[in-house]
Design a protein around this motif. Structure first.
Motif, PDB file in Angstrom:
ATOM      1  N   TRP A  45      14.842  45.420 -24.130  1.00 59.88           N
ATOM      2  CA  TRP A  45      15.721  45.072 -23.019  1.00 59.88           C
ATOM      3  C   TRP A  45      14.862  44.818 -21.786  1.00 59.88           C
ATOM      4  O   TRP A  45      13.910  45.553 -21.513  1.00 59.88           O
ATOM      5  N   THR A  46      15.223  43.821 -21.005  1.00 55.61           N
ATOM      6  CA  THR A  46      14.441  43.513 -19.802  1.00 55.61           C
ATOM      7  C   THR A  46      14.457  44.674 -18.816  1.00 55.61           C
ATOM      8  O   THR A  46      13.491  44.872 -18.074  1.00 55.61           O
ATOM      9  N   THR A 119      28.205  47.597 -16.562  1.00 52.66           N
ATOM     10  CA  THR A 119      27.995  47.091 -17.908  1.00 52.66           C
ATOM     11  C   THR A 119      29.339  46.812 -18.569  1.00 52.66           C
ATOM     12  O   THR A 119      30.343  47.444 -18.236  1.00 52.66           O
ATOM     13  N   ILE A 150      24.554  42.237 -28.272  1.00 55.70           N
ATOM     14  CA  ILE A 150      23.127  42.460 -28.526  1.00 55.70           C
ATOM     15  C   ILE A 150      22.932  42.985 -29.950  1.00 55.70           C
ATOM     16  O   ILE A 150      23.840  42.916 -30.765  1.00 55.70           O
ATOM     17  N   GLU A 151      21.741  43.543 -30.233  1.00 49.06           N
ATOM     18  CA  GLU A 151      21.332  43.806 -31.603  1.00 49.06           C
ATOM     19  C   GLU A 151      22.209  44.836 -32.307  1.00 49.06           C
ATOM     20  O   GLU A 151      22.775  45.735 -31.681  1.00 49.06           O
ATOM     21  N   SER A 177      19.742  39.374 -30.761  1.00 47.86           N
ATOM     22  CA  SER A 177      18.830  39.946 -29.780  1.00 47.86           C
ATOM     23  C   SER A 177      19.350  39.618 -28.386  1.00 47.86           C
ATOM     24  O   SER A 177      20.222  38.753 -28.210  1.00 47.86           O
ATOM     25  N   GLU A 178      18.820  40.305 -27.392  1.00 48.86           N
ATOM     26  CA  GLU A 178      19.191  39.997 -26.009  1.00 48.86           C
ATOM     27  C   GLU A 178      18.947  38.526 -25.699  1.00 48.86           C
ATOM     28  O   GLU A 178      19.817  37.833 -25.151  1.00 48.86           O
ATOM     29  N   LEU A 182      21.834  35.628 -24.898  1.00 48.21           N
ATOM     30  CA  LEU A 182      21.857  34.914 -23.619  1.00 48.21           C
ATOM     31  C   LEU A 182      21.661  33.417 -23.801  1.00 48.21           C
ATOM     32  O   LEU A 182      22.251  32.616 -23.065  1.00 48.21           O
ATOM     33  N   TYR A 198      28.183  40.369 -23.787  1.00 46.20           N
ATOM     34  CA  TYR A 198      27.865  41.684 -23.233  1.00 46.20           C
ATOM     35  C   TYR A 198      26.879  41.523 -22.069  1.00 46.20           C
ATOM     36  O   TYR A 198      25.808  40.935 -22.224  1.00 46.20           O
ATOM     37  N   HIS A 203      19.801  42.885 -14.425  1.00 47.49           N
ATOM     38  CA  HIS A 203      19.428  41.796 -15.321  1.00 47.49           C
ATOM     39  C   HIS A 203      19.440  40.486 -14.543  1.00 47.49           C
ATOM     40  O   HIS A 203      20.242  40.296 -13.622  1.00 47.49           O
TER      41      HIS A 203
END
Length: 290
Positions: A45-46, A119, A150-151, A177-178, A182, A198, A203
């Motif tokens: 995650w960033t 979130t 996400i995952e 994946s993130e 995106l 999500y 972010h």
């Protein structure tokens, strides 16, 4: 004579090896004053990167060796519980309470990085008639009956599936994946097409697009606080490192600015972290107890 020469050569070889070993050991001692290696778990995650890089550099400045191990969040909790990992800088509560309940005897909830991290299911603001999860009911076909997450294995993924069941939505979560999530969402937003995915802060998605997090009456995706976790052994093995981590805090705005520098401006994460440390020496000294 031959035996004497061989014996002399062997003696010299042993002496040379001992000298080299002593020199290497001295070098390691000089570079690692505390004699302890601290290993961070790093999720994909960033939001995990800036605090991990900052804490890593500060611990190195304190004389520790530091390693980073990439893993999904479930594996990070297992690693902490087994002592394979020492620190995780990006645990989201209450989302990760299910993991903590499993490993509470072996993992310490050590500090709060920042509270009130938003979130949940997210849509672009051009979708003016969709403001809540309740507004999705009956409109699932606008989104091709898909929501992007996400995952697999992430707590958010499980909570999204529970939300779908609770609201009896005719939707399927597409887990990725993130970056994959995106990419799909941005392709649709660039065409101003309906999309729900999500989202979370901090972010860059909230810097790049006008977004809103959907409200819901069932209490899914409550506002989160982000915590620092450590394994139980760290407090005894590296007390000054534990003290520093127990005093850790950073604002969500600061983390988001660093994510933008790393993700959008392609700056080196370590350089971005070092810049934050240089600009916040008073706070760093406070955290390490000076």
């Amino acid at each position: 004579m031959k035996k004497v020469l061989i014996g002399t050569m062997m003696s010299l070889l042993v002496a040379f090896s001992v000298a080299c070993s002593s020199e290497e050991a001295g070098g390691e001692a000089e570079g690692n004053e505390n004699g302890e290696t601290i290993t961070f778990g790093v999720t994909p995650w960033t939001s995990t990167v800036p605090p991990t890089e900052i804490a890593s550099l500060i611990l190195q400045d304190m004389g520790y060796e530091v390693e980073q191990t990439s893993a999904d969040v479930g594996s990070v909790f297992v690693g902490l519980s087994r002592g394979d990992l020492d620190v995780f800088m990006d645990s989201w509560f209450p989302m990760h309470e299910n993991y903590m309940s499993q490993y509470e005897d072996t993992i310490n909830d050590t500090a709060v990085s920042y509270p009130e991290a938003e979130t949940g299911w997210t849509v672009p603001t051009y979708m003016e008639d969709i403001d809540s999860i309740e507004d999705l009911k009956g409109n699932e076909d606008l989104f091709n009956n898909e929501m992007y997450g996400i995952e697999e294995g992430a707590s958010a993924t499980g909570e999204s599936n529970d939300l779908i069941d609770a609201y009896d939505l005719d939707m399927t979560q597409v887990a990725s994946s993130e970056g994959g999530m995106l990419s799909q969402a941005m392709r649709q937003m660039n065409q101003e097409e309906p999309v729900v995915f999500y989202g979370w802060r901090p972010h860059t998605m909230f810097n790049e697009h006008d977004l809103k997090v959907l409200s819901n009456e069932e209490g899914f995706f409550e506002s989160s606080s982000v915590h620092v976790l450590t394994n139980h052994e760290l407090k005894d093995n590296a007390p000054d490192a534990y003290e520093f981590l127990s005093n850790w805090s950073i604002s969500i705005d600061e983390v988001e600015k660093m994510i933008v520098k790393i993700e959008e401006d392609n700056e080196d994460p370590e350089d971005v972290a070092r810049e934050w440390i240089d600009n916040n020496q008073d706070k760093v000294e406070e955290m390490i107890g000076e």
